[in-house]
Every structure is written in C-alpha cells, then in structure tokens.
Design a protein around this motif. Structure first.
Motif, PDB file in Angstrom:
ATOM      1  N   ALA A  60       0.837  -1.201   0.000  1.00  7.16           N
ATOM      2  CA  ALA A  60       0.000   0.000   0.000  1.00  7.16           C
ATOM      3  C   ALA A  60       0.875   1.256   0.000  1.00  7.16           C
ATOM      4  O   ALA A  60       1.956   1.281   0.580  1.00  7.16           O
ATOM      5  CB  ALA A  60      -0.904  -0.005   1.233  1.00  7.16           C
ATOM      6  N   LYS A  72     -14.777   9.524  -2.800  1.00  7.20           N
ATOM      7  CA  LYS A  72     -13.730   8.501  -2.785  1.00  7.20           C
ATOM      8  C   LYS A  72     -13.116   8.247  -4.161  1.00  7.20           C
ATOM      9  O   LYS A  72     -11.888   8.219  -4.288  1.00  7.20           O
ATOM     10  CB  LYS A  72     -14.249   7.198  -2.171  1.00  7.20           C
ATOM     11  CG  LYS A  72     -13.156   6.147  -2.041  1.00  7.20           C
ATOM     12  CD  LYS A  72     -13.605   4.929  -1.278  1.00  7.20           C
ATOM     13  CE  LYS A  72     -12.446   3.959  -1.106  1.00  7.20           C
ATOM     14  NZ  LYS A  72     -12.791   2.863  -0.207  1.00  7.20           N
ATOM     15  N   LYS A 123      -9.005   9.999   5.947  1.00  8.98           N
ATOM     16  CA  LYS A 123      -8.463   8.731   6.431  1.00  8.98           C
ATOM     17  C   LYS A 123      -9.442   7.590   6.161  1.00  8.98           C
ATOM     18  O   LYS A 123      -9.031   6.520   5.721  1.00  8.98           O
ATOM     19  CB  LYS A 123      -8.127   8.814   7.922  1.00  8.98           C
ATOM     20  CG  LYS A 123      -6.911   9.681   8.187  1.00  8.98           C
ATOM     21  CD  LYS A 123      -6.407   9.626   9.611  1.00  8.98           C
ATOM     22  CE  LYS A 123      -7.458   9.779  10.661  1.00  8.98           C
ATOM     23  NZ  LYS A 123      -6.923   9.912  12.032  1.00  8.98           N
ATOM     24  N   GLN A 124     -10.737   7.828   6.401  1.00  5.71           N
ATOM     25  CA  GLN A 124     -11.737   6.796   6.141  1.00  5.71           C
ATOM     26  C   GLN A 124     -11.801   6.433   4.660  1.00  5.71           C
ATOM     27  O   GLN A 124     -11.942   5.260   4.306  1.00  5.71           O
ATOM     28  CB  GLN A 124     -13.120   7.254   6.616  1.00  5.71           C
ATOM     29  CG  GLN A 124     -13.257   7.292   8.113  1.00  5.71           C
ATOM     30  CD  GLN A 124     -14.585   7.911   8.550  1.00  5.71           C
ATOM     31  OE1 GLN A 124     -15.450   8.203   7.732  1.00  5.71           O
ATOM     32  NE2 GLN A 124     -14.729   8.134   9.842  1.00  5.71           N
ATOM     33  N   GLU A 152      -8.073   4.558   3.979  1.00  2.00           N
ATOM     34  CA  GLU A 152      -7.459   3.493   4.772  1.00  2.00           C
ATOM     35  C   GLU A 152      -7.631   2.094   4.195  1.00  2.00           C
ATOM     36  O   GLU A 152      -6.815   1.212   4.461  1.00  2.00           O
ATOM     37  CB  GLU A 152      -7.944   3.551   6.221  1.00  2.00           C
ATOM     38  CG  GLU A 152      -9.411   3.291   6.410  1.00  2.00           C
ATOM     39  CD  GLU A 152      -9.878   3.599   7.832  1.00  2.00           C
ATOM     40  OE1 GLU A 152      -9.042   3.969   8.673  1.00  2.00           O
ATOM     41  OE2 GLU A 152     -11.079   3.481   8.080  1.00  2.00           O
ATOM     42  N   GLU A 153      -8.634   1.868   3.378  1.00  3.79           N
ATOM     43  CA  GLU A 153      -8.828   0.546   2.784  1.00  3.79           C
ATOM     44  C   GLU A 153      -7.732   0.225   1.756  1.00  3.79           C
ATOM     45  O   GLU A 153      -7.310  -0.923   1.629  1.00  3.79           O
ATOM     46  CB  GLU A 153     -10.201   0.478   2.120  1.00  3.79           C
ATOM     47  CG  GLU A 153     -10.541  -0.879   1.550  1.00  3.79           C
ATOM     48  CD  GLU A 153     -11.931  -0.902   0.960  1.00  3.79           C
ATOM     49  OE1 GLU A 153     -12.082  -1.541  -0.088  1.00  3.79           O
ATOM     50  OE2 GLU A 153     -12.863  -0.289   1.522  1.00  3.79           O
ATOM     51  N   ASP A 154      -7.274   1.237   1.041  1.00  2.53           N
ATOM     52  CA  ASP A 154      -6.334   1.037  -0.058  1.00  2.53           C
ATOM     53  C   ASP A 154      -4.933   1.578   0.212  1.00  2.53           C
ATOM     54  O   ASP A 154      -4.021   1.326  -0.583  1.00  2.53           O
ATOM     55  CB  ASP A 154      -6.870   1.720  -1.323  1.00  2.53           C
ATOM     56  CG  ASP A 154      -8.260   1.244  -1.679  1.00  2.53           C
ATOM     57  OD1 ASP A 154      -8.411   0.043  -1.965  1.00  2.53           O
ATOM     58  OD2 ASP A 154      -9.197   2.067  -1.646  1.00  2.53           O
ATOM     59  N   HIS A 155      -4.759   2.357   1.273  1.00  6.39           N
ATOM     60  CA  HIS A 155      -3.487   3.023   1.546  1.00  6.39           C
ATOM     61  C   HIS A 155      -3.168   2.955   3.032  1.00  6.39           C
ATOM     62  O   HIS A 155      -4.049   2.741   3.856  1.00  6.39           O
ATOM     63  CB  HIS A 155      -3.556   4.494   1.108  1.00  6.39           C
ATOM     64  CG  HIS A 155      -3.849   4.658  -0.342  1.00  6.39           C
ATOM     65  ND1 HIS A 155      -5.119   4.570  -0.857  1.00  6.39           N
ATOM     66  CD2 HIS A 155      -3.027   4.875  -1.394  1.00  6.39           C
ATOM     67  CE1 HIS A 155      -5.073   4.736  -2.160  1.00  6.39           C
ATOM     68  NE2 HIS A 155      -3.820   4.916  -2.518  1.00  6.39           N
ATOM     69  N   GLU A 156      -1.903   3.174   3.359  1.00  6.00           N
ATOM     70  CA  GLU A 156      -1.487   3.213   4.759  1.00  6.00           C
ATOM     71  C   GLU A 156      -1.332   4.671   5.193  1.00  6.00           C
ATOM     72  O   GLU A 156      -0.494   5.398   4.648  1.00  6.00           O
ATOM     73  CB  GLU A 156      -0.155   2.486   4.937  1.00  6.00           C
ATOM     74  CG  GLU A 156       0.345   2.502   6.360  1.00  6.00           C
ATOM     75  CD  GLU A 156       1.731   1.908   6.520  1.00  6.00           C
ATOM     76  OE1 GLU A 156       2.256   1.996   7.648  1.00  6.00           O
ATOM     77  OE2 GLU A 156       2.288   1.388   5.545  1.00  6.00           O
TER      78      GLU A 156
END
Length: 122
Positions: free
Chosen positions: A2, A107, A19-20, A23-27
């Motif tokens: 990520a 998104k 962040k929401q 956060e699924e695809d990135h750190e």
C-alpha cells in the motif's frame, strides 16, 4: 504494498474523512493540522503522497508544499481545496503541487488523484 499517505488539514473532521476514504487502499502514516507539522512529519516519515489543505493556521498549505518540494523535488503533494478557490489552486501549482481534489471529497476522485500523481499500483 500500500502507498503511504500523510493527511494534512486543520479540521479534524476533514482529516478523519480522508483517512476513512483512504485506509482501505493506503497506509495512513501520519496526520498534521498545520503546515509546520506537515513539513516536520514529511521529513520524518517520507510518505509516498501528501494530501494538503490549502488554508491552515501557522503555515498554509501553499507554503508547506513549497518547503516540501524544496526538500524533496520528487515528493507527491495533492492539494485539498473548496470549490471556488481557483486563485489558491494556481498558487499551489506554482508552489509545486502535483494535483488537487475538491471538497466535499468523493472517494473515486481522491483515489484517482493519488493514482494520477503517484502512478497506478500493479
């Protein structure tokens, strides 16, 4: 692996929203609420990309972007702005911003902006 992201915005609500979305695809490696913190954390964390609010106290996003770009010309900075701030976006591009996203965040637009400036992961 990520991509790492530093989220910079003076609004805790906006930082949490980004962040929401990410956060699924990135750190998310860090967050800052002003340009001074952004530059300090960029030095410390060397993230793949920075999402940078334009209007912030202490040091605005345009000044912080210019400083990050002077430290690391290869850095990737995406400006976050409200609709109708075309003059600020022109200043941000002159300071070295690689792209921008407008509030309210969507998104797909946020993810596309990151892909555009950092490259698509395979």
């Amino acid at each position: 692996m990520a991509r790492t992201v530093l989220v910079v915005d003076d609004s805790a609500f906006m930082r949490n929203l980004l962040k929401q979305l990410l956060e699924e695809d990135h750190e998310i490696v860090g967050e800052a609420e002003n340009g001074v913190e952004a530059v300090e954390l960029y030095r410390e964390l060397s993230p793949d990309v920075v999402t940078m609010d334009v209007v912030m106290p202490i040091r605005n996003g345009i000044e912080a972007t210019a400083e990050i770009k002077s430290l690391d010309p290869a850095s990737s900075v995406i400006m976050c702005t409200s609709v109708g701030q075309e003059e600020k976006m022109r200043e941000a591009v002159e300071a070295g911003a690689d792209g921008y996203i407008t509030k309210p965040f969507q998104k797909p637009n946020v993810l596309q902006a990151i892909d555009d400036v950092v490259g698509v992961e395979v």
